[in-house]
Every structure is written in C-alpha cells, then in structure tokens.
Design a protein around this motif. Structure first.
Motif, short mmCIF file in Angstrom:
data_model
loop_
_atom_site.label_atom_id
_atom_site.label_comp_id
_atom_site.label_asym_id
_atom_site.label_seq_id
_atom_site.Cartn_x
_atom_site.Cartn_y
_atom_site.Cartn_z
N LEU A 105 13.80 0.91 -6.37
CA LEU A 105 13.95 2.22 -5.70
C LEU A 105 13.93 3.36 -6.73
O LEU A 105 13.36 4.42 -6.48
N GLY A 106 14.56 3.12 -7.88
CA GLY A 106 14.56 4.13 -8.94
C GLY A 106 13.16 4.42 -9.43
O GLY A 106 12.78 5.59 -9.64
N LEU A 107 12.36 3.37 -9.59
CA LEU A 107 10.99 3.56 -10.08
C LEU A 107 10.13 4.25 -9.01
O LEU A 107 9.25 5.07 -9.33
N ILE A 108 10.39 3.93 -7.75
CA ILE A 108 9.67 4.62 -6.65
C ILE A 108 10.04 6.11 -6.66
O ILE A 108 9.18 6.98 -6.49
N GLU A 109 11.31 6.40 -6.90
CA GLU A 109 11.76 7.80 -6.95
C GLU A 109 11.07 8.56 -8.10
O GLU A 109 10.64 9.71 -7.94
N ILE A 110 10.93 7.88 -9.24
CA ILE A 110 10.23 8.50 -10.38
C ILE A 110 8.78 8.84 -9.99
O ILE A 110 8.27 9.92 -10.29
N CYS A 111 8.13 7.91 -9.28
CA CYS A 111 6.74 8.15 -8.84
C CYS A 111 6.69 9.32 -7.86
O CYS A 111 5.76 10.12 -7.87
N LYS A 112 7.71 9.40 -7.01
CA LYS A 112 7.78 10.50 -6.03
C LYS A 112 7.87 11.83 -6.77
O LYS A 112 7.18 12.80 -6.43
N GLN A 113 8.72 11.89 -7.79
CA GLN A 113 8.85 13.13 -8.57
C GLN A 113 7.52 13.52 -9.20
O GLN A 113 7.19 14.70 -9.32
N ALA A 114 6.74 12.50 -9.59
CA ALA A 114 5.45 12.75 -10.25
C ALA A 114 4.34 13.03 -9.23
O ALA A 114 3.22 13.34 -9.62
N LYS A 115 4.65 12.85 -7.95
CA LYS A 115 3.65 12.92 -6.87
C LYS A 115 2.54 11.88 -7.06
O LYS A 115 1.36 12.11 -6.75
N ALA A 116 2.94 10.75 -7.64
CA ALA A 116 1.99 9.64 -7.80
C ALA A 116 2.09 8.72 -6.58
O ALA A 116 3.10 8.75 -5.87
N ASN A 117 1.02 7.94 -6.31
CA ASN A 117 1.01 7.05 -5.15
C ASN A 117 1.50 5.66 -5.55
O ASN A 117 0.91 5.05 -6.44
N VAL A 118 2.53 5.18 -4.89
CA VAL A 118 3.01 3.83 -5.16
C VAL A 118 2.19 2.86 -4.31
O VAL A 118 2.22 2.89 -3.09
N LYS A 119 1.43 2.00 -4.99
CA LYS A 119 0.57 1.06 -4.27
C LYS A 119 1.25 -0.27 -4.02
O LYS A 119 0.78 -1.09 -3.23
N GLY A 120 2.33 -0.52 -4.74
CA GLY A 120 3.05 -1.76 -4.48
C GLY A 120 4.05 -2.07 -5.57
O GLY A 120 4.09 -1.41 -6.61
N LEU A 121 4.88 -3.06 -5.25
CA LEU A 121 5.87 -3.55 -6.20
C LEU A 121 5.56 -5.03 -6.45
O LEU A 121 5.54 -5.83 -5.51
N GLY A 122 5.32 -5.37 -7.69
CA GLY A 122 5.06 -6.76 -8.08
C GLY A 122 6.29 -7.31 -8.79
O GLY A 122 6.76 -6.72 -9.76
N ILE A 123 6.79 -8.42 -8.29
CA ILE A 123 8.03 -8.99 -8.80
C ILE A 123 7.79 -10.42 -9.28
O ILE A 123 7.07 -11.18 -8.63
N VAL A 124 8.38 -10.76 -10.39
CA VAL A 124 8.23 -12.14 -10.86
C VAL A 124 9.12 -13.06 -10.02
O VAL A 124 8.64 -14.02 -9.42
N ILE A 125 10.42 -12.76 -9.95
CA ILE A 125 11.34 -13.63 -9.20
C ILE A 125 12.16 -12.79 -8.22
O ILE A 125 12.90 -11.90 -8.62
N GLU A 126 11.97 -13.10 -6.95
CA GLU A 126 12.73 -12.40 -5.90
C GLU A 126 13.86 -13.28 -5.40
O GLU A 126 13.65 -14.46 -5.11
#
Ligand code: 5GP
Length: 191
Positions: free
Chosen positions: A134-155
C-alpha cells in the motif's frame, strides 16, 4: 511456481508469529539462479502491461526485481527505508507500518526516478498485511504513475494483504501462496 514451493518446503522454517524464515535463498543468502527464474516469471506475467519501471523496497525486494527488470528491459527503483546522505528533499514519501517488526518507517523515492505516466510493476518479497504494498502504491499515486500490478514472491494468503491491495484495484500475482502454517507445516493454496 513449483520450484519455489519446493525450496520453501525444503528450507523454510516457520517461526513464532506466523513468520516464515527463508534466509537461505531470499532474505540473507540469495540464490541468483532462483532469483533469475522468479524475475523471468514476473516478466512473463506482466509482459502485456507495457511496464516502464519496476518499483520495490529495500532490501529483499531488490534481488528478484533486478532480474524482472533485466527481462523486461526497464530500470528498477527501490524505495529507501533510511535517509541517504545523497538524497535531497525532492522526493515522494509515505509511512509504512511493519507488523512483523512492530515499527513504522518512512519510505522515500526520489522524484527523479518515478515519473507521471510511468507504468509501474511493484515487486516485493512477502505479502502479509499489505502495508508495504500500500505504501508503494501511495508513492506511485503521488507521482501520478500507473500501477500495473504487484508481483510477490511469497504470499501469506491467510493474512489480509491481498484483499487490501486488490481493493485499490491493483492486480496481484504471487509466485507462491501459503494457505496456512498448520502445526509448523507449510500448506500451499490449492493443496
Ligand atoms: P506487509 O507489509 O505485507 O505486512 O509485509 C511486508 C514486509 O514484511 C515484507 O517486505 C517482508 O520484509 C516482511 N515480512 C512479512 N511477513 C514475513 C514473513 O513471514 N517472513 C519474512 N521473512 N518477512 C516477512
């Protein structure tokens, strides 16, 4: 990803507080061959998303991100958890609470390395309560960048991270999904 699941089963250790220790290949010693396979898999999953940048967070997100960046031919940016002496005030920042460590830290990304209209693939080692994501998504929002997805090694699917991230409209792809730790035994989703 079967190979990753096998490594988790063979080398993973379940600690108290539902924490999985995989220091032998991901969080302390790093297996470059495995990291390459993980990076290639992220690249395959997001090959049609026109990714222009990978965003991760120090430290353990960096290794798989590098290989994904290599495969997608895009730069990799990592959010810093500690202030760097070379960093000025020209940065995006937010706070992230870590339940595992019970600390709140400020994460920052220089405005030089995340642009409006960047198509961002966020990568991290673990998804638990979703706060880092969520923090990284918020950073992208501040930058007005498009979040295309979240890739996770272990969920850890028994924790609320995936749901919280999906509620933001973000696609989540995890290479291994743990359903539960039953009496210290690791059970994957779909088993
Ligand atoms: P979240 O913000 O989703 O709760 O957790 C994300 C961060 O916490 C990950 O980047 C990782 O550093 C750490 N983390 C959460 N759960 C685990 C775990 O079971 N094992 C390890 N090694 N790290 C974890």
């Amino acid at each position: 990803m079967k190979l990753l699941e096998d490594r988790i089963l063979n080398e993973g250790e379940v600690l108290k507080g539902n924490v999985l220790k995989v220091d032998g290949f991901l969080n302390h010693q790093i297996d470059p061959e495995l990291m390459k396979l993980l990076g290639d898999e992220f690249a395959r999953l997001f090959k049609d998303s026109n990714i222009t940048k990978i965003l991760t967070i120090e430290v353990s997100g960096i290794a798989p991100s590098l290989f994904a960046g290599m495969a997608l031919n895009v730069p990799v940016v990592f959010a810093r958890k500690h202030k760097s002496i070379t960093m000025d005030n020209n940065q995006f920042s937010t706070t992230v609470h870590s339940y595992t460590k019970n600390i709140t830290s400020k994460i920052t990304v220089s405005k030089n390395y995340l642009q409006e209209n960047d198509n961002v693939l966020i990568i991290d080692d673990f998804l638990a309560n979703g706060q880092a994501g969520l923090g990284l998504i918020e950073i992208c929002k501040q930058a007005k960048a498009n979040v295309k997805g979240l890739g996770i090694v272990i969920e850890k699917s028994f924790q609320p991270g995936r749901q919280l991230i999906e509620e933001t409209g973000t696609r989540v792809e995890s290479l291994a999904r743990i359903e539960s730790f039953m009496d210290g035994k690791i059970i994957f989703k779909g088993e």
